[in-house]
Design an enzyme around this catalytic site. Structure first.
Site, PDB file in Angstrom:
ATOM      1  N   GLY A  40       0.822  -1.203   0.000  1.00 56.92           N
ATOM      2  CA  GLY A  40       0.000   0.000   0.000  1.00 56.92           C
ATOM      3  C   GLY A  40       0.854   1.250   0.000  1.00 56.92           C
ATOM      4  O   GLY A  40       2.070   1.169  -0.179  1.00 56.92           O
ATOM      5  N   ASP A 157      12.948 -10.614   3.905  1.00 52.37           N
ATOM      6  CA  ASP A 157      12.833  -9.790   2.706  1.00 52.37           C
ATOM      7  C   ASP A 157      13.965  -8.757   2.661  1.00 52.37           C
ATOM      8  O   ASP A 157      13.730  -7.581   2.391  1.00 52.37           O
ATOM      9  CB  ASP A 157      11.462  -9.099   2.695  1.00 52.37           C
TER      10      ASP A 157
END
Ligand code: ADP
Ligand code: MG
Length: 599
Positions: A40, A157
């Site tokens: 987002g 990540d």
């Protein structure tokens, strides 16, 4: 899928609308959009309830569609644990909450942007990072990773666009966030996005552990040194193949063989052969670097401390001046009770005092100056003992008779000049008023006379100005106080160098392993974003043709060269099909995981 897409859109719009009006959660005022994250929008916000110096923060809006109450409770619990972590090489996680159907995360703001952007800038400019810089960042990343791994938190990540720069120090962003959002299942790792930093075990579904983070750190080190990915390929599958089966890359010769050796050990295909962050920090070469960096940072803080003390001294001086000023004001009010004549007399006395003080100081300076000059000359001309030093001095430095600086009797003597006639001296040193400056006897004229001078210079306006100056100085001082990142880093390095082990009281309890917060919803959101990005790149009809073809080609193990040729025939650049390939891979993983869950 379309329903989900719509939900996502409306969530983003609602939050964006809220942003511009009132502060989010009653305290975060949106300043600007920083960019679009994989979950987002990411905003720079001003925290109205923040501690001084920490006002600017980052708000990550995570659009999760229809949130289940349980999911957010779980995610918030995990977020609470994350907010307890504190390390100078980790982007601070402050807070999380749900607003307008969006899960929001508040983190530290790093004004230097992300490492990927910095690398890109260097690449474009044709520059390279010096080994010192590469090591400095690498060591910081290792310290951050060690801190998290000791607390049994994996990143999952690690990539250059998740590393942020603040005052040229690096900070790892989103540590623990992938888990917070997607749980700890393998799917979470698979879905972390770009494959460039993924380890062979992750790509071949053999589980993720701290060694997989170590692999990613090596990929980041390679990228800092070579300004390119460690494993590249024109499509997703060729990158995957290189990682799993390809050769281990090396650093260019311009970097030391020791650094290269560290990197290649971290790129061992078998995770059990890779060193842990703690082990890397103990390698003699890295240990030496750690000591050097620690010394460098200690010197920086010393310098900063000196500047801070200077600032403090300035503050004290200003405070004293203010005190004197207040005294003057008080005296002034006393003065107000005097007659104009008395006032004028007082002022003249004060100004004469002031001048006398200045003259004395100047005389002192001149005396010292001449004394030094004399000594120098004596030294130079030690053979001509009887030399007229004062005369020689005056020749080299002819006196400026019309100089405006007042000079005392002692000055003239030391300069070897004849004393000026009485008036000049007495004019300057005189404590009583000269005749032509007599105060008029008439009270009204005297008042006028009195107001003409600069006695009023201690006005309230001045006081305000000085106060505001002090405030600015105070803020500057605050920013120096924020320099704690460097100090915290020095402490971390000292701990590592001293071999101090982790204090068990600081270990955060291991997080429950079965967290599935927002898991499949997040995976779908991520896939949705990927699909949107691919459609944007290829346009809808080409996307569909590429998607169908690649789906078939991957199932039938069609050769890479053939895939490439066919994609070109479909009117798509193979490099533009990267996301489609990855999307297919994700869909496959999601299906497999759903099938597993059923059994
Ligand atoms: P995500 O991890 O959710 O995918 P990103 O890390 O890609 O989000 O962030 C999107 C944008 O916001 C990027 O341009 C990134 O540089 C910027 N950004 C994210 N976090 C920070 C931060 N802590 N400080 C400064 N910029 C940030
Ligand atoms: Mg990120």
């Amino acid at each position: 899928m379309p329903k989900f897409q719509e939900a996502t859109k409306s969530v983003t719009n609602t939050l964006a609308a809220v942003c511009t009006e009132s502060p989010i959660a009653g305290r975060y005022q949106v300043q600007e959009k920083l960019g679009r994250g994989s979950f987002g929008m990411v905003y720079l916000v001003l925290d109205k309830k923040s501690r001084k110096g920490e006002e600017l923060k980052v708000l990550k809006e995570i659009s999760v569609g229809d949130l289940q109450p349980n999911d957010t409770v779980q995610a918030n619990l995990e977020a609470q644990l994350l907010s307890k972590l504190d390390h100078p090489a980790i982007v601070k996680f402050y807070n999380s909450f749900v607003e307008q159907c969006s899960f929001c995360i508040i983190t530290e703001y790093c004004e230097g942007g992300d490492l990927q952007c910095r690398i890109e800038e260097y690449r474009r400019a044709g520059w390279t990072f010096a080994e010192n810089q590469a090591i400095e960042w690498f060591v910081q990343l290792l310290l951050g990773a060690q801190y998290m791994h000791e607390r049994r938190i994996l990143h999952r990540d690690l990539k250059s666009n998740n590393i942020f720069l603040k005052n040229n120090l690096v900070k790892i962003g989103d540590f623990g966030v992938s888990r917070l959002l997607m749980g700890s299942c393998d799917l979470a790792t698979t879905f972390t996005g770009t494959p460039y930093y993924m380890s062979p075990e992750v790509l071949s579904h053999q589980g993720y552990d701290s060694k997989s983070d170590i692999w990613s750190l090596a990929c980041i080190l390679y990228e800092i040194c070579c300004l390119d990915h460690a494993f590249t390929g024109h499509n997703f599958m060729s990158v995957v193949l290189k990682i799993v089966d390809g050769e281990t890359p090396s650093l260019p010769d311009s970097y030391s063989s020791e650094l290269n050796a560290v990197m290649t050990s971290m790129l061992e295909k078998d995770p059990s052969h890779r060193p842990t962050a703690t082990e890397i920090l103990k390698i003699p070469y890295v240990d030496q670097q750690l000591q050097d960096i620690k010394c460098k940072f200690s010197n920086i803080t010393m310098k900063d401390r000196t500047i801070t003390s200077q600032k403090e001294a300035l503050q004290i001086r200003n405070a004293l001046q203010r005190k004197i000023h207040l005294q003057t004001l008080r005296e002034q009010s006393e003065v107000q009770k005097m007659t104009p004549r008395e006032r004028m007399r007082l002022r003249k006395l004060q100004s004469a005092d002031e001048k006398a003080k200045k003259l004395k100081q100047l005389a002192e300076e001149k005396y010292q100056e001449n004394h030094q000059r004399m000594q120098k000359l004596r030294f130079r001309n030690f053979q001509q003992v009887g030399v007229d030093v004062l005369h020689e001095c005056s020749e080299r430095n002819p006196p400026r008779m019309n100089q405006t600086q007042p000079v005392s009797a002692r000055d003239f003597r030391s300069l070897g000049q004849p004393e000026p006639k009485g008036r000049m001296i007495s004019d300057r040193l005189c404590m009583s008023e000269p005749a032509d400056h007599e105060i008029p006897e008439d009270p009204e004229t005297a008042e006028e006379f009195y107001h003409e001078d600069d006695f009023e210079s201690c006005s309230d306006e001045n006081l305000e100005m000085r106060e505001s100056e002090e405030e600015t100085e105070f803020t500057t001082l605050q920013t120096y106080e924020q320099d704690t990142d460097v100090e915290a880093l020095i402490r971390c390095m000292e701990d590592v160098l001293d071999g101090r082990s982790l204090n068990s009281s600081t270990i955060t309890p291991a997080l429950p392993q079965e967290l599935t917060a927002l898991n499949s919803t997040m995976a779908k959101t991520k896939m949705n974003r990927m699909r949107e990005a691919a459609i944007q790149k290829l346009e809808a009809d080409v996307f569909q043709r590429v998607y169908d073809y690649l789906k078939m080609a991957r199932r039938q193990n069609v050769k890479e060269a053939e895939v490439k040729g066919h994609l070109e025939k479909l009117g798509a650049k193979p490099s533009d099909c990267f996301e489609v390939d990855q999307l297919l891979y994700f869909e496959e993983q999601l299906q497999a995981s759903a099938a597993e869950a059923k059994h």
